[in-house]
Enzyme design. Structure first.
Site, PDB file in Angstrom:
ATOM      1  N   GLU A 122       0.825  -1.194   0.000  1.00 35.82           N
ATOM      2  CA  GLU A 122       0.000   0.000   0.000  1.00 35.82           C
ATOM      3  C   GLU A 122       0.863   1.250   0.000  1.00 35.82           C
ATOM      4  O   GLU A 122       1.996   1.239   0.474  1.00 35.82           O
ATOM      5  CB  GLU A 122      -0.931  -0.018   1.213  1.00 35.82           C
ATOM      6  CG  GLU A 122      -2.051  -0.999   0.993  1.00 35.82           C
ATOM      7  CD  GLU A 122      -2.826  -1.316   2.256  1.00 35.82           C
ATOM      8  OE1 GLU A 122      -4.031  -1.542   2.135  1.00 35.82           O
ATOM      9  OE2 GLU A 122      -2.241  -1.347   3.335  1.00 35.82           O
ATOM     10  N   CYS A 135       3.562   8.549   1.296  1.00 32.89           N
ATOM     11  CA  CYS A 135       4.071   7.564   2.244  1.00 32.89           C
ATOM     12  C   CYS A 135       4.250   6.245   1.495  1.00 32.89           C
ATOM     13  O   CYS A 135       3.283   5.697   0.971  1.00 32.89           O
ATOM     14  CB  CYS A 135       3.056   7.428   3.377  1.00 32.89           C
ATOM     15  SG  CYS A 135       3.507   6.177   4.573  1.00 32.89           S
ATOM     16  N   CYS A 142       6.600  -7.106   7.568  1.00 33.09           N
ATOM     17  CA  CYS A 142       7.704  -6.582   8.379  1.00 33.09           C
ATOM     18  C   CYS A 142       8.187  -7.711   9.281  1.00 33.09           C
ATOM     19  O   CYS A 142       7.374  -8.490   9.775  1.00 33.09           O
ATOM     20  CB  CYS A 142       7.208  -5.403   9.223  1.00 33.09           C
ATOM     21  SG  CYS A 142       8.519  -4.564  10.128  1.00 33.09           S
ATOM     22  N   CYS A 146       6.021  -4.760  16.339  1.00 36.86           N
ATOM     23  CA  CYS A 146       5.576  -3.707  17.250  1.00 36.86           C
ATOM     24  C   CYS A 146       4.096  -3.967  17.554  1.00 36.86           C
ATOM     25  O   CYS A 146       3.305  -4.193  16.627  1.00 36.86           O
ATOM     26  CB  CYS A 146       5.787  -2.343  16.617  1.00 36.86           C
ATOM     27  SG  CYS A 146       7.503  -2.080  16.151  1.00 36.86           S
ATOM     28  N   CYS A 149       1.106  -1.906  15.919  1.00 39.25           N
ATOM     29  CA  CYS A 149       1.157  -1.668  14.464  1.00 39.25           C
ATOM     30  C   CYS A 149       0.479  -2.799  13.709  1.00 39.25           C
ATOM     31  O   CYS A 149       0.771  -3.975  13.933  1.00 39.25           O
ATOM     32  CB  CYS A 149       2.613  -1.535  14.024  1.00 39.25           C
ATOM     33  SG  CYS A 149       2.809  -1.437  12.236  1.00 39.25           S
ATOM     34  N   HIS A 261       8.295   6.116  20.903  1.00 38.39           N
ATOM     35  CA  HIS A 261       7.061   5.589  21.518  1.00 38.39           C
ATOM     36  C   HIS A 261       7.101   5.234  22.998  1.00 38.39           C
ATOM     37  O   HIS A 261       6.054   5.055  23.619  1.00 38.39           O
ATOM     38  CB  HIS A 261       6.517   4.367  20.763  1.00 38.39           C
ATOM     39  CG  HIS A 261       6.379   4.565  19.294  1.00 38.39           C
ATOM     40  ND1 HIS A 261       5.813   5.687  18.742  1.00 38.39           N
ATOM     41  CD2 HIS A 261       6.735   3.782  18.240  1.00 38.39           C
ATOM     42  CE1 HIS A 261       5.828   5.580  17.421  1.00 38.39           C
ATOM     43  NE2 HIS A 261       6.386   4.453  17.099  1.00 38.39           N
ATOM     44  N   CYS A 379      -1.288   6.002   9.657  1.00 35.00           N
ATOM     45  CA  CYS A 379      -0.086   5.296  10.111  1.00 35.00           C
ATOM     46  C   CYS A 379      -0.436   3.979  10.762  1.00 35.00           C
ATOM     47  O   CYS A 379      -1.311   3.912  11.611  1.00 35.00           O
ATOM     48  CB  CYS A 379       0.624   6.064  11.206  1.00 35.00           C
ATOM     49  SG  CYS A 379       1.221   7.631  10.749  1.00 35.00           S
TER      50      CYS A 379
HETATM   51  N1  SAH Z   1       9.084   0.477  10.268  1.00 31.56           N
HETATM   52  C1  SAH Z   1       9.314   1.864  10.323  1.00 31.56           C
HETATM   53  C2  SAH Z   1       8.501   2.651   9.325  1.00 31.56           C
HETATM   54  C3  SAH Z   1       7.066   2.237   9.127  1.00 31.56           C
HETATM   55  S1  SAH Z   1       5.955   2.537  10.473  1.00 31.56           S
HETATM   56  C4  SAH Z   1       9.118   2.386  11.723  1.00 31.56           C
HETATM   57  O1  SAH Z   1       8.622   1.648  12.566  1.00 31.56           O
HETATM   58  O2  SAH Z   1       9.485   3.529  11.969  1.00 31.56           O
HETATM   59  C5  SAH Z   1       5.668   4.297  10.360  1.00 31.56           C
HETATM   60  C6  SAH Z   1       5.236   4.969  11.651  1.00 31.56           C
HETATM   61  O3  SAH Z   1       3.872   4.626  11.977  1.00 31.56           O
HETATM   62  C7  SAH Z   1       6.068   4.553  12.861  1.00 31.56           C
HETATM   63  O4  SAH Z   1       6.394   5.648  13.677  1.00 31.56           O
HETATM   64  C8  SAH Z   1       5.130   3.627  13.551  1.00 31.56           C
HETATM   65  O5  SAH Z   1       5.501   3.474  14.878  1.00 31.56           O
HETATM   66  C9  SAH Z   1       3.806   4.320  13.356  1.00 31.56           C
HETATM   67  N2  SAH Z   1       2.652   3.476  13.631  1.00 31.56           N
HETATM   68  C10 SAH Z   1       2.551   2.153  13.456  1.00 31.56           C
HETATM   69  N3  SAH Z   1       1.325   1.715  13.810  1.00 31.56           N
HETATM   70  C11 SAH Z   1       0.615   2.803  14.220  1.00 31.56           C
HETATM   71  C12 SAH Z   1      -0.741   3.002  14.656  1.00 31.56           C
HETATM   72  N4  SAH Z   1      -1.591   1.988  14.730  1.00 31.56           N
HETATM   73  N5  SAH Z   1      -1.126   4.247  14.979  1.00 31.56           N
HETATM   74  C13 SAH Z   1      -0.265   5.281  14.840  1.00 31.56           C
HETATM   75  N6  SAH Z   1       1.011   5.154  14.411  1.00 31.56           N
HETATM   76  C14 SAH Z   1       1.460   3.934  14.099  1.00 31.56           C
HETATM   77 FE1  SF4 Z   2       7.442  -2.883  11.384  1.00 33.42          FE
HETATM   78 FE2  SF4 Z   2       5.216  -1.617  12.131  1.00 33.42          FE
HETATM   79 FE3  SF4 Z   2       7.224  -1.868  13.862  1.00 33.42          FE
HETATM   80 FE4  SF4 Z   2       7.481  -0.197  11.777  1.00 33.42          FE
HETATM   81  S1  SF4 Z   2       6.021   0.011  13.463  1.00 33.42           S
HETATM   82  S2  SF4 Z   2       8.992  -1.702  12.529  1.00 33.42           S
HETATM   83  S3  SF4 Z   2       6.314  -1.362  10.212  1.00 33.42           S
HETATM   84  S4  SF4 Z   2       6.014  -3.555  12.976  1.00 33.42           S
END
Ligand code: SAH
Ligand code: SF4
Length: 397
Positions: A122, A135, A142, A146, A149, A261, A379
């Site tokens: 996406e 974006c 991945c 996290c 996410c 975070h 995000c």
């Molecule tokens: N893997 C990389 C880039 C992709 S995630 C990283 O983790 O930085 C991009 C951003 O979206 C990151 O800051 C991530 O922590 C945030 N993110 C992921 N899931 C989210 C959610 N459900 N709500 C808000 N931000 C989120």
């Molecule tokens: Fe992977 Fe999501 Fe963690 Fe970014 S925030 S490293 S995309 S699991």
């Protein structure tokens, strides 16, 4: 509270540029040297290769042309040879969704990999008054998990190639009509003169676990004769792969965003399990050593606001302490929920109090307005439908 947006349009699948069983190789993603080598493969004599690859580069990356027959300074004979062996490919658009706030999300299908599988990713475009941010994704899925996410619930399927990463920018320029000729033909330029002014690697995947391809793509996106977005306007977001951060500063040179975070290792271990390998102190040390950061070019710290988890005044104060001595800005991100999540977004008042502690300490801390929530484009909501893992399986990762 974030304004609600409603889905305006879900476009029917857009005509695909992908031709089934087409074995021609795509030139998108090749560096200048690789392009010259590809020309050698179709018999272009050595003394012409530099000039020809410069011409091709210009048509593909600067003008957005995909049809060799339109590359008017290339001879008909070479156009034909190129067409026999190569394509200038884009990912295939499966769906295009446009949110009522103008955000667009594309579900894109990639060309088959060596096992014949066609994966989906996406890509999201977020227009604002003075800028437009694209974006893009760096991986299908991945490896990291996290817990807040949505992408983290999907296992890594594969890395994207440099062509598939840069191809997202090219596809978005096609769809938004953001190539130079489009902008000339329809001169309603946004204030900055083009629609896509910034690119963030904040889609699916951890860019620093796909270092070489991300590097190759950033070179094309930032090339002055290529897609011409300055490296300053390209931001690589990482969950904190410490050994690759300084290397990224030296070799990629984009702007940096850190998904922090949490303000203690105990909290961050739960949210970003990679923290167990690279704890906060090491991560911040890598940020202090990030080449090219300065007050004029700050590192962005992303901080997702999770109710009752990381959103107290004590957290905000600890965050201020942690960032001391780092040219930093903070992005507070209201948590975007997804089906099956265990978290909730902090209350708006709590977010405001948190932001105020940061502001009082001199950190501008804009709260990122959730965009495109109606189309799951915000995000962490990105996850292609084809790869869904049931929410109940998540805990086992
Ligand atoms: N893997 C990389 C880039 C992709 S995630 C990283 O983790 O930085 C991009 C951003 O979206 C990151 O800051 C991530 O922590 C945030 N993110 C992921 N899931 C989210 C959610 N459900 N709500 C808000 N931000 C989120
Ligand atoms: Fe992977 Fe999501 Fe963690 Fe970014 S925030 S490293 S995309 S699991």
């Amino acid at each position: 509270m974030p304004r609600m947006v409603t889905l305006l349009q879900t476009a029917a699948p857009v005509a695909a540029s992908y031709i089934p069983n087409d074995t021609r190789r795509s030139l998108v993603g090749l560096s200048r040297e690789q392009l010259a080598a590809a020309l050698a493969d179709v018999g272009v004599p050595e003394k012409q290769r530099r000039m020809r690859s410069r011409q091709l580069w210009h048509w593909m990356y600067n003008r957005g042309v995909t049809d060799f027959a339109l590359m008017t300074d290339i001879s008909k004979d070479l156009q034909r040879k190129l067409d026999e062996s190569f394509v200038v490919a884009r990912p295939e658009v499966v769906t295009e969704q446009i949110s009522s706030d103008g955000t667009r999300k594309w579900l894109l299908r990639l060309a088959p990999d060596e096992k014949g599988a066609r994966h989906e990713i996406e890509c999201v475009y977020i227009p604002e008054e003075d800028r437009g941010t694209l974006c893009i994704s760096s991986q299908v899925g991945c490896t990291l998990t996290c817990t807040f996410c949505h992408t983290g619930t999907q296992k890594l399927v594969r890395n994207l190639t440099a062509g598939e990463i840069a191809g997202q920018v090219m596809l978005a320029r096609d769809r938004i009509k953001d190539w130079p000729a489009d902008l000339e033909a329809n001169p309603q330029p946004p204030s900055s003169g083009r629609y896509i002014t910034n690119v963030v690697l904040m889609g699916m995947g951890e860019p620093l676990y796909n270092f070489d391809n991300v590097k190759g793509a950033v070179e094309i996106i930032s090339d002055g004769e290529g897609l011409t977005l300055s490296k300053r306007r390209i931001t690589l977001s990482t969950s904190g792969v410490v050994p690759e951060i300084v290397r990224a500063g030296d070799e990629i040179g984009s702007s940096l965003a850190i998904s922090l975070h949490g303000t203690t290792d105990e909290i961050r271990n739960k949210l970003v399990p990679l923290n167990k390998k690279y704890p906060i102190a090491e991560l911040l040390e890598a940020c202090r050593n990030y080449p090219g950061s300065s007050n004029a070019r700050r590192i962005t710290f992303e901080y997702v606001m999770l109710k009752g988890v990381n959103d107290s005044v004590a957290d905000a104060k600890r965050l201020v302490q942690l960032l001391k001595g780092i040219p930093a800005k903070v992005n507070l991100i209201p948590f975007n929920p997804w089906p099956g999540t265990q978290y909730e977004c902090s209350d708006w008042d709590t977010i405001e109090v948190f932001a105020e502690v940061l502001n009082n300490a001199g950190y501008a801390s804009p709260v990122r307005t959730p965009r495109g929530r109606d189309i799951m484009a915000a995000c962490g909501q990105l996850k292609s439908e084809s790869q869904k893992v049931r929410a109940s399986e998540r805990g086992k990762d």
